[in-house]
Write a protein that holds these residues in place. Structure first.
Motif, PDB file in Angstrom:
ATOM      1  N   SER A  59       0.816  -1.227   0.000  1.00 49.55           N
ATOM      2  CA  SER A  59       0.000   0.000   0.000  1.00 49.55           C
ATOM      3  C   SER A  59       0.846   1.272   0.000  1.00 49.55           C
ATOM      4  N   GLY A  60       2.171   1.133  -0.122  1.00 46.57           N
ATOM      5  CA  GLY A  60       3.036   2.298  -0.198  1.00 46.57           C
ATOM      6  C   GLY A  60       3.284   3.001   1.114  1.00 46.57           C
ATOM      7  N   CYS A  61       3.234   2.256   2.200  1.00 53.25           N
ATOM      8  CA  CYS A  61       3.399   2.856   3.534  1.00 53.25           C
ATOM      9  C   CYS A  61       4.867   3.022   3.926  1.00 53.25           C
ATOM     10  N   HIS A  62       5.056   3.805   4.953  1.00 60.02           N
ATOM     11  CA  HIS A  62       6.348   3.922   5.638  1.00 60.02           C
ATOM     12  C   HIS A  62       6.299   2.947   6.806  1.00 60.02           C
ATOM     13  N   VAL A  63       7.077   1.876   6.726  1.00 60.28           N
ATOM     14  CA  VAL A  63       7.057   0.824   7.744  1.00 60.28           C
ATOM     15  C   VAL A  63       8.307   0.918   8.607  1.00 60.28           C
ATOM     16  N   ILE A  64       8.109   0.997   9.909  1.00 60.88           N
ATOM     17  CA  ILE A  64       9.216   0.960  10.871  1.00 60.88           C
ATOM     18  C   ILE A  64       9.165  -0.399  11.543  1.00 60.88           C
ATOM     19  N   ALA A  65      10.211  -1.198  11.357  1.00 60.16           N
ATOM     20  CA  ALA A  65      10.183  -2.594  11.801  1.00 60.16           C
ATOM     21  C   ALA A  65      11.324  -2.897  12.760  1.00 60.16           C
ATOM     22  N   ILE A  66      11.075  -3.874  13.648  1.00 64.86           N
ATOM     23  CA  ILE A  66      12.140  -4.325  14.554  1.00 64.86           C
ATOM     24  C   ILE A  66      12.445  -5.813  14.427  1.00 64.86           C
ATOM     25  N   SER A  67      11.476  -6.625  13.964  1.00 67.70           N
ATOM     26  CA  SER A  67      11.681  -8.081  13.916  1.00 67.70           C
ATOM     27  C   SER A  67      12.375  -8.492  12.624  1.00 67.70           C
ATOM     28  N   VAL A  68      13.486  -7.806  12.323  1.00 69.61           N
ATOM     29  CA  VAL A  68      14.089  -7.947  10.998  1.00 69.61           C
ATOM     30  C   VAL A  68      14.956  -9.200  10.845  1.00 69.61           C
ATOM     31  N   GLY A  69      15.091  -9.988  11.919  1.00 71.11           N
ATOM     32  CA  GLY A  69      15.708 -11.297  11.746  1.00 71.11           C
ATOM     33  C   GLY A  69      14.941 -12.109  10.724  1.00 71.11           C
ATOM     34  N   ALA A  70      13.644 -11.827  10.605  1.00 77.12           N
ATOM     35  CA  ALA A  70      12.776 -12.522   9.654  1.00 77.12           C
ATOM     36  C   ALA A  70      13.053 -12.120   8.210  1.00 77.12           C
ATOM     37  N   LEU A  71      13.768 -11.008   7.995  1.00 81.68           N
ATOM     38  CA  LEU A  71      14.049 -10.571   6.631  1.00 81.68           C
ATOM     39  C   LEU A  71      14.913 -11.573   5.871  1.00 81.68           C
ATOM     40  N   VAL A  72      15.733 -12.329   6.590  1.00 79.75           N
ATOM     41  CA  VAL A  72      16.623 -13.293   5.934  1.00 79.75           C
ATOM     42  C   VAL A  72      15.821 -14.275   5.086  1.00 79.75           C
ATOM     43  N   LYS A  73      14.632 -14.640   5.545  1.00 84.58           N
ATOM     44  CA  LYS A  73      13.775 -15.550   4.790  1.00 84.58           C
ATOM     45  C   LYS A  73      12.719 -14.803   3.970  1.00 84.58           C
ATOM     46  N   ASN A  74      12.777 -13.480   4.007  1.00 85.72           N
ATOM     47  CA  ASN A  74      11.784 -12.676   3.287  1.00 85.72           C
ATOM     48  C   ASN A  74      12.432 -11.491   2.575  1.00 85.72           C
ATOM     49  N   LEU A  75      13.588 -11.729   1.962  1.00 86.81           N
ATOM     50  CA  LEU A  75      14.325 -10.642   1.326  1.00 86.81           C
ATOM     51  C   LEU A  75      13.571 -10.040   0.143  1.00 86.81           C
ATOM     52  N   ASP A  76      12.607 -10.779  -0.378  1.00 85.44           N
ATOM     53  CA  ASP A  76      11.803 -10.239  -1.488  1.00 85.44           C
ATOM     54  C   ASP A  76      10.977  -9.023  -1.062  1.00 85.44           C
ATOM     55  N   LEU A  77      10.794  -8.859   0.264  1.00 87.90           N
ATOM     56  CA  LEU A  77      10.045  -7.690   0.748  1.00 87.90           C
ATOM     57  C   LEU A  77      10.784  -6.387   0.425  1.00 87.90           C
ATOM     58  N   ILE A  78      12.109  -6.458   0.329  1.00 82.61           N
ATOM     59  CA  ILE A  78      12.883  -5.266  -0.033  1.00 82.61           C
ATOM     60  C   ILE A  78      12.579  -4.872  -1.475  1.00 82.61           C
ATOM     61  N   ASP A  79      12.547  -5.870  -2.369  1.00 85.02           N
ATOM     62  CA  ASP A  79      12.183  -5.600  -3.765  1.00 85.02           C
ATOM     63  C   ASP A  79      10.736  -5.109  -3.868  1.00 85.02           C
ATOM     64  N   LEU A  80       9.881  -5.668  -3.009  1.00 80.36           N
ATOM     65  CA  LEU A  80       8.474  -5.265  -3.008  1.00 80.36           C
ATOM     66  C   LEU A  80       8.334  -3.795  -2.591  1.00 80.36           C
ATOM     67  N   ALA A  81       9.162  -3.394  -1.631  1.00 82.62           N
ATOM     68  CA  ALA A  81       9.143  -1.994  -1.190  1.00 82.62           C
ATOM     69  C   ALA A  81       9.575  -1.063  -2.332  1.00 82.62           C
ATOM     70  N   ASN A  82      10.589  -1.492  -3.087  1.00 81.71           N
ATOM     71  CA  ASN A  82      11.024  -0.691  -4.240  1.00 81.71           C
ATOM     72  C   ASN A  82       9.913  -0.590  -5.282  1.00 81.71           C
ATOM     73  N   LYS A  83       9.245  -1.701  -5.524  1.00 82.61           N
ATOM     74  CA  LYS A  83       8.180  -1.751  -6.532  1.00 82.61           C
ATOM     75  C   LYS A  83       7.031  -0.812  -6.188  1.00 82.61           C
ATOM     76  N   HIS A  84       6.677  -0.758  -4.902  1.00 81.40           N
ATOM     77  CA  HIS A  84       5.510   0.015  -4.487  1.00 81.40           C
ATOM     78  C   HIS A  84       5.885   1.364  -3.880  1.00 81.40           C
ATOM     79  N   ASN A  85       7.159   1.751  -4.033  1.00 86.05           N
ATOM     80  CA  ASN A  85       7.627   3.042  -3.537  1.00 86.05           C
ATOM     81  C   ASN A  85       7.355   3.212  -2.041  1.00 86.05           C
ATOM     82  N   SER A  86       7.548   2.123  -1.302  1.00 84.37           N
ATOM     83  CA  SER A  86       7.370   2.140   0.151  1.00 84.37           C
ATOM     84  C   SER A  86       8.716   2.366   0.830  1.00 84.37           C
ATOM     85  N   ILE A  87       8.652   2.634   2.112  1.00 85.20           N
ATOM     86  CA  ILE A  87       9.872   2.753   2.918  1.00 85.20           C
ATOM     87  C   ILE A  87       9.847   1.660   3.980  1.00 85.20           C
ATOM     88  N   LEU A  88      10.882   0.840   4.011  1.00 85.53           N
ATOM     89  CA  LEU A  88      11.055  -0.154   5.065  1.00 85.53           C
ATOM     90  C   LEU A  88      12.234   0.294   5.920  1.00 85.53           C
TER      91      LEU A  88
END
Length: 272
Positions: A89-118
């Motif tokens: 939805s193009g939100c600005h997301v402030i996250a802390i549980s980023v250990g989970a990013l290792v298995k969800n690295l596609d979320l970074i590409d998704l943020a680029n696609k939707h002009n979001s901020i992670l």
């Protein structure tokens, strides 16, 4: 005057509760939580009643309808479910549980696609600003040595599988692990958000070196960062203090979220 930053808080456990408590105690911060995402709505409602807050309890998919600023303080397991709708939805997301990013690295590409901020809120680590600056040159070594309270590591599969005796850590440091940040995050996903944060700020998950010790003689988690590059060499140590409610988390985590929220509508930015 700075605008009020309105946000949805996804997760009302120890850290989420600290965030709300801090906002209530400091109304001049001009921060306002407008909704809560929680799995256990009954438990969440009780906490909101204690805080005397009359705000809705919603699902993560509804969060972007309430605010374009989403704060994740949930769990490793629910990380993707919480932040993916916000990113789409193009939100600005402030996250802390980023250990989970290792298995969800596609979320970074998704943020680029939707002009979001992670945005990763990680006040537990020193030196990230200078590391980002050093990355503009050539960084040769990034190493993190962490000493963790043994009770924080109890129950972890890695500890059981490697027959590590944490009782010795009450008197002296006990070696736990040495390897890449990627390996550390996979073995300790609920505890080594710091490994992922350091890697993303620097030279990546596979080149960042991590050493972990259990140490019950300390007040809380102690992190030492070593950086060697062609523009700077750095050694910095942070001694974090544990939450009085849950020793598995540090007090500074909730404060790092507040600091990140304040920056959104701040008229001055410090750091690179």
């Amino acid at each position: 005057m700075r605008e009020i930053t309105k946000f949805v808080l996804c997760g009302l456990g120890n850290i989420g509760s600290q965030v709300i408590s801090s906002i209530i105690k400091n109304p001049k911060e001009r921060l306002e939580v407008v909704a809560i995402c929680a799995r256990n709505k009954e438990k969440a409602q009780k906490k909101l009643d204690d805080f005397k807050l009359n705000i809705p309890i919603i699902s993560p998919s509804e969060a972007p309808n309430y605010s374009k600023v989403i704060v994740e303080t949930a769990t490793y397991e629910s990380f993707r479910k919480v932040i993916e709708p916000a990113i789409i939805s193009g939100c600005h997301v402030i996250a802390i549980s980023v250990g989970a990013l290792v298995k969800n690295l596609d979320l970074i590409d998704l943020a680029n696609k939707h002009n979001s901020i992670l945005q990763i809120a990680n006040g537990t680590l020193p030196g990230l600003d200078i590391l980002r600056s050093a990355k503009e040159g050539n960084v040769n070594i990034v190493k993190l040595k962490s000493k963790i309270l043994p009770e924080s590591l109890e129950g972890e599969e890695y500890i059981k599988n490697n027959n590590i005796d944490l009782s010795k850590a009450k008197k002296e440091p006990v070696f736990i692990f040495s390897g890449s940040a990627r390996e550390a995050a996979l073995h300790f996903p609920r505890h080594f958000n710091v490994a992922v944060s350091l890697s993303l700020a620097g030279i990546g998950l596979d080149k960042t070196q991590i050493e972990i010790y259990a140490d019950g003689t300390l007040k809380g988690a102690l992190h030492k960062i070593i950086i060697k590059s062609d523009v700077v060499e750095l050694e910095m140590t942070s001694q974090n203090f544990p939450s009085t409610v849950n020793k598995r988390s540090s007090l500074i985590v909730a404060k790092s979220i507040i600091a990140a929220l304040r920056e959104i509508n701040s008229h001055i930015r410090i750091g690179s």
